[in-house]
Scaffold this motif. Structure first.
Motif, PDB file in Angstrom:
ATOM      1  N   SER B 184       0.833  -1.201   0.000  1.00  0.00           N
ATOM      2  CA  SER B 184       0.000   0.000   0.000  1.00  0.00           C
ATOM      3  C   SER B 184       0.876   1.263   0.000  1.00  0.00           C
ATOM      4  N   LEU B 185       1.959   1.219   0.758  1.00  0.00           N
ATOM      5  CA  LEU B 185       2.888   2.351   0.811  1.00  0.00           C
ATOM      6  C   LEU B 185       3.490   2.621  -0.577  1.00  0.00           C
ATOM      7  N   LEU B 186       3.961   1.561  -1.223  1.00  0.00           N
ATOM      8  CA  LEU B 186       4.594   1.725  -2.544  1.00  0.00           C
ATOM      9  C   LEU B 186       3.585   2.257  -3.565  1.00  0.00           C
ATOM     10  N   ARG B 187       2.361   1.735  -3.516  1.00  0.00           N
ATOM     11  CA  ARG B 187       1.328   2.143  -4.470  1.00  0.00           C
ATOM     12  C   ARG B 187       0.985   3.635  -4.287  1.00  0.00           C
ATOM     13  N   ASN B 188       0.903   4.061  -3.023  1.00  0.00           N
ATOM     14  CA  ASN B 188       0.566   5.466  -2.768  1.00  0.00           C
ATOM     15  C   ASN B 188       1.720   6.399  -3.120  1.00  0.00           C
ATOM     16  N   GLU B 189       2.923   5.937  -2.816  1.00  0.00           N
ATOM     17  CA  GLU B 189       4.087   6.797  -2.972  1.00  0.00           C
ATOM     18  C   GLU B 189       4.564   6.850  -4.419  1.00  0.00           C
ATOM     19  N   PHE B 190       4.452   5.708  -5.088  1.00  0.00           N
ATOM     20  CA  PHE B 190       4.950   5.624  -6.468  1.00  0.00           C
ATOM     21  C   PHE B 190       3.817   5.147  -7.392  1.00  0.00           C
ATOM     22  N   PRO B 191       2.980   6.057  -7.875  1.00  0.00           N
ATOM     23  CA  PRO B 191       1.869   5.640  -8.755  1.00  0.00           C
ATOM     24  C   PRO B 191       2.370   4.881  -9.982  1.00  0.00           C
ATOM     25  N   GLU B 192       3.628   5.113 -10.362  1.00  0.00           N
ATOM     26  CA  GLU B 192       4.193   4.391 -11.524  1.00  0.00           C
ATOM     27  C   GLU B 192       4.166   2.886 -11.262  1.00  0.00           C
ATOM     28  N   ILE B 193       4.443   2.515 -10.026  1.00  0.00           N
ATOM     29  CA  ILE B 193       4.440   1.082  -9.677  1.00  0.00           C
ATOM     30  C   ILE B 193       3.010   0.558  -9.706  1.00  0.00           C
ATOM     31  N   GLY B 194       2.083   1.360  -9.197  1.00  0.00           N
ATOM     32  CA  GLY B 194       0.661   0.978  -9.224  1.00  0.00           C
ATOM     33  C   GLY B 194       0.166   0.745 -10.635  1.00  0.00           C
ATOM     34  N   ARG B 195       0.697   1.545 -11.592  1.00  0.00           N
ATOM     35  CA  ARG B 195       0.247   1.394 -12.982  1.00  0.00           C
ATOM     36  C   ARG B 195       0.893   0.177 -13.647  1.00  0.00           C
ATOM     37  N   ALA B 196       2.100  -0.138 -13.221  1.00  0.00           N
ATOM     38  CA  ALA B 196       2.841  -1.223 -13.882  1.00  0.00           C
ATOM     39  C   ALA B 196       2.455  -2.616 -13.372  1.00  0.00           C
ATOM     40  N   ILE B 242      12.565   3.778  -7.952  1.00  0.00           N
ATOM     41  CA  ILE B 242      11.555   3.013  -8.699  1.00  0.00           C
ATOM     42  C   ILE B 242      12.211   1.852  -9.446  1.00  0.00           C
ATOM     43  N   ARG B 243      13.383   2.131 -10.054  1.00  0.00           N
ATOM     44  CA  ARG B 243      14.093   1.048 -10.768  1.00  0.00           C
ATOM     45  C   ARG B 243      14.401  -0.108  -9.815  1.00  0.00           C
ATOM     46  N   ALA B 244      14.914   0.249  -8.635  1.00  0.00           N
ATOM     47  CA  ALA B 244      15.292  -0.793  -7.663  1.00  0.00           C
ATOM     48  C   ALA B 244      14.055  -1.547  -7.157  1.00  0.00           C
ATOM     49  N   LEU B 245      12.975  -0.810  -6.947  1.00  0.00           N
ATOM     50  CA  LEU B 245      11.755  -1.455  -6.438  1.00  0.00           C
ATOM     51  C   LEU B 245      11.153  -2.395  -7.472  1.00  0.00           C
ATOM     52  N   ARG B 246      11.225  -2.005  -8.731  1.00  0.00           N
ATOM     53  CA  ARG B 246      10.697  -2.873  -9.789  1.00  0.00           C
ATOM     54  C   ARG B 246      11.515  -4.164  -9.853  1.00  0.00           C
ATOM     55  N   ARG B 247      12.821  -4.000  -9.664  1.00  0.00           N
ATOM     56  CA  ARG B 247      13.680  -5.195  -9.661  1.00  0.00           C
ATOM     57  C   ARG B 247      13.283  -6.109  -8.493  1.00  0.00           C
ATOM     58  N   MET B 248      12.973  -5.471  -7.370  1.00  0.00           N
ATOM     59  CA  MET B 248      12.604  -6.253  -6.198  1.00  0.00           C
ATOM     60  C   MET B 248      11.275  -6.997  -6.427  1.00  0.00           C
ATOM     61  N   ILE B 249      10.357  -6.358  -7.114  1.00  0.00           N
ATOM     62  CA  ILE B 249       9.066  -7.010  -7.376  1.00  0.00           C
ATOM     63  C   ILE B 249       9.246  -8.161  -8.380  1.00  0.00           C
ATOM     64  N   ASP B 250      10.069  -7.916  -9.398  1.00  0.00           N
ATOM     65  CA  ASP B 250      10.229  -8.924 -10.455  1.00  0.00           C
ATOM     66  C   ASP B 250      11.055 -10.133 -10.013  1.00  0.00           C
ATOM     67  N   ASP B 251      12.066  -9.868  -9.199  1.00  0.00           N
ATOM     68  CA  ASP B 251      13.018 -10.935  -8.864  1.00  0.00           C
ATOM     69  C   ASP B 251      12.812 -11.386  -7.418  1.00  0.00           C
ATOM     70  N   VAL B 252      12.412 -12.635  -7.260  1.00  0.00           N
ATOM     71  CA  VAL B 252      12.111 -13.149  -5.925  1.00  0.00           C
ATOM     72  C   VAL B 252      13.349 -13.163  -5.012  1.00  0.00           C
ATOM     73  N   ASP B 253      14.527 -13.195  -5.628  1.00  0.00           N
ATOM     74  CA  ASP B 253      15.760 -13.249  -4.829  1.00  0.00           C
ATOM     75  C   ASP B 253      16.159 -11.890  -4.248  1.00  0.00           C
ATOM     76  N   VAL B 254      15.583 -10.828  -4.773  1.00  0.00           N
ATOM     77  CA  VAL B 254      15.958  -9.493  -4.276  1.00  0.00           C
ATOM     78  C   VAL B 254      15.032  -9.118  -3.111  1.00  0.00           C
ATOM     79  N   THR B 255      15.641  -8.897  -1.955  1.00  0.00           N
ATOM     80  CA  THR B 255      14.829  -8.654  -0.752  1.00  0.00           C
ATOM     81  C   THR B 255      14.695  -7.156  -0.473  1.00  0.00           C
ATOM     82  N   PRO B 256      13.707  -6.781   0.340  1.00  0.00           N
ATOM     83  CA  PRO B 256      13.555  -5.368   0.703  1.00  0.00           C
ATOM     84  C   PRO B 256      14.816  -4.830   1.386  1.00  0.00           C
ATOM     85  N   SER B 257      15.425  -5.626   2.238  1.00  0.00           N
ATOM     86  CA  SER B 257      16.619  -5.149   2.936  1.00  0.00           C
ATOM     87  C   SER B 257      17.770  -4.905   1.975  1.00  0.00           C
ATOM     88  N   ALA B 258      17.894  -5.808   0.977  1.00  0.00           N
ATOM     89  CA  ALA B 258      18.982  -5.658   0.010  1.00  0.00           C
ATOM     90  C   ALA B 258      18.816  -4.350  -0.768  1.00  0.00           C
TER      91      ALA B 258
END
Lengths: 233, 316
Positions: B184-196, B242-258
């Protein structure tokens, strides 16, 4: 009849057991209640999760235990002891992994213990014939039963008290701020949970003591039951 | 036909589950104490039931499912019951909440599902009113409502494991509460992610990180809130985040902490340091210069001074 909720692990295990029983050459039958022998004070009857009949017309009653890390609970130990006095009936506990404490307590109670392996076959860990002389354990078992009643009374009194506290804390805090109110309510819930966990732990220890046949174990447990939950609350 | 308000005995197979009962998840082992007690002394406390309006000689269970389950396993012929008047659906649900004043057997997912029913039947969605009606804390009501907003598939995953001990659960309720807050935080903060991405997809991808054992703790998703703070403070470029967050969503190996460590940790720590320094500065301003300082405070301030000189490169 609608069935009450059943542990999903047990549902899966039941399917595998049915195949294993069939593969062992036994005939599965509908579960039917088998009365306890005359003189037994136990309530109910022997039912089990599954029943089968062998070529000699001996009824095998199976109790499925998805979790096998604890000692055989006393209610199953009681059934195992009672079944030894019923002709042409054998009682088995089925697990998927065997723990030393379960094996020891099954042996002591006279319950057979089968392990369902990955290939869907039974390995006999304790056969019904391996049981130790149960008569010598009767005195310990009676003492454990008396102690269990004491445990239940203590548990009931304390749990009831906490439930009363819960009801009054909800009323008494109705005008407070949300965080303050939730803090009080959660505190009572935590206290209640502590008593419940203590009850479960003591019950498992009583199961083990009943199977150990040692009066010393029972005496040590009596002290713990008298003490109750030691931490604050 | 049994009279309402009477105690009588019925066969366990005359009982039916309550259609409005929240789904209960029993850990089989936890019934052992009750089974032993019932086997040795019998069912002393009657179950609460009402006559089934749709089927003769049948009763619907209101309270006592554990005793019913145990009585069946123990092969009991009859069990004592108190027969009450058949309640309406809302009354039925509220009574369940009230009977189980402390819902010791109800995982949050069960509470949530029941609460959803209460909300629908009573046409009531206000947190405070739902809390009053059910006796739940407002925070439990809030958490339940959040859980109910999860995609059906994820709710089912939680339910299938609800009978397990917490340590054995993969799809834990607290995991999903963390995931939902992060999504919810990501969607509110980055509408680009919500659209993608669809919401359900993001939640699934986050849950997969736990399924694949990539997370150290379910609270790891809180690092995303720290990352957002650095973007808001213009310490980290928005596009880079946004680039890093998209990578995190796409790749299961990339964690929020990383992701946090990679692009925002340094800036975040400096931001935190700045806030703390401001707070200390305010406290120091409030001190009376003539007042005698406690030796331990003096010593701490000297250590702070030494560190400040080191960091700022001031010669001693």
């Amino acid at each position: 009849m609608t069935r009450p909720y059943e542990d999903p692990l047990k549902i899966k295990m039941r399917e595998r057991c049915e195949i294993a029983i069939d593969a062992a050459g036994y005939q599965l039958r509908d579960v039917a209640p088998i009365p306890y022998p005359p003189g037994s004070t136990l309530k109910g009857s022997v039912v089990g999760d599954l029943q089968a009949v062998d070529a000699d017309n001996v009824v095998h009653v199976y109790y499925l235990r998805p979790a096998a890390s604890k000692p055989l609970p006393q209610w199953l130990g009681n059934i195992a002891l009672a079944v030894r006095r019923i002709e042409r009936v054998k009682m088995y506990v089925i697990v998927e992994t065997v723990s030393a404490v379960l094996e020891r307590t099954c042996r002591a109670s006279g319950a057979g213990l089968l392990c369902l392996d990955d290939n869907g076959r039974f390995e006999i860990v304790v056969d019904v014939g391996d049981a130790e002389d149960a008569a010598v354990r009767e005195q310990v078992r009676a003492a454990v039963t008396a102690l269990r009643r004491k445990l239940e009374i203590k548990l009931d009194l304390n749990v009831d008290q906490k439930k009363t506290s819960f009801a009054s804390v909800v009323r008494a805090t109705s005008g407070m701020s949300e965080s303050k109110r939730d803090g009080y309510v959660k505190d009572v819930e935590r206290q209640l949970e502590r008593w419940r966990d203590w009850g479960q732990d003591m019950s498992a220890r009583l199961d083990e003591a009943a199977a150990s046949g040692s009066m010393d174990d029972v005496s040590a447990l009596e002290t713990l039951v008298d003490q109750g939950v030691l931490s604050k609350g | 036909m049994a009279d309402v308000g009477t105690t009588t005995s019925i066969r366990p197979d005359q009982l039916k589950k309550n259609p409005n009962n929240p789904r209960r998840f029993f850990n089989d082992e936890r019934l052992d104490l009750l089974r032993t007690s019932l086997q040795e002394v019998g069912v002393l406390v009657p179950l609460i039931v009402y006559e089934d309006p749709s089927e003769d000689d049948k009763f619907v269970l209101m309270d006592g499912e554990r005793r019913w389950l145990s009585a069946l396993q123990l092969g009991m012929e009859t069990i004592p019951v108190n027969v009450i008047e058949a309640p309406g659906p809302l009354q039925n649900l509220l009574r369940m909440f009230n009977i189980h004043a402390v819902r010791e057997d109800w995982p949050l997912v069960s509470i949530a599902l029941s609460l959803g029913e209460v909300s629908k039947l009573a046409n009531e969605s206000r947190e405070s009113r739902l809390a009053e009606m059910t006796g739940l804390t407002r925070s439990t009501v809030r958490r339940s409502k959040r859980l109910l907003q999860l995609p059906q598939r994820e709710l089912e995953l939680i339910q299938t494991e609800a009978h397990l001990d917490r340590a054995q659960q993969v799809h834990r309720e607290d995991l999903y509460l963390e995931i939902q807050a992060a999504e919810s935080l990501l969607r509110n903060e980055f509408p680009e992610i919500g659209r993608a991405y669809r919401r359900a997809h993001v939640i699934r991808q986050f849950a997969r990180k736990r399924e694949e054992g990539r997370l150290r703790a379910v609270t790891e998703f809180r690092d995303l809130s720290k990352l957002v703070k650095t973007v808001r403070a213009n310490l980290v470029p928005r596009r880079k985040a946004i680039r890093a967050l998209r990578r995190m969503i796409d790749d299961v190996d990339v964690t929020p902490s990383a992701v946090f460590e990679e692009i925002a940790a340094g800036a975040y720590r400096q931001q935190e340091l700045s806030k703390k320094v401001s707070a200390i500065t305010e406290l120091l301003r409030g001190l009376d210069a003539r007042a005698a300082l406690d030796p331990s405070v003096k010593s701490a301030l000297r250590r702070l001074l030494g560190e400040l000189m080191r960091v700022l490169g001031v010669p001693k």
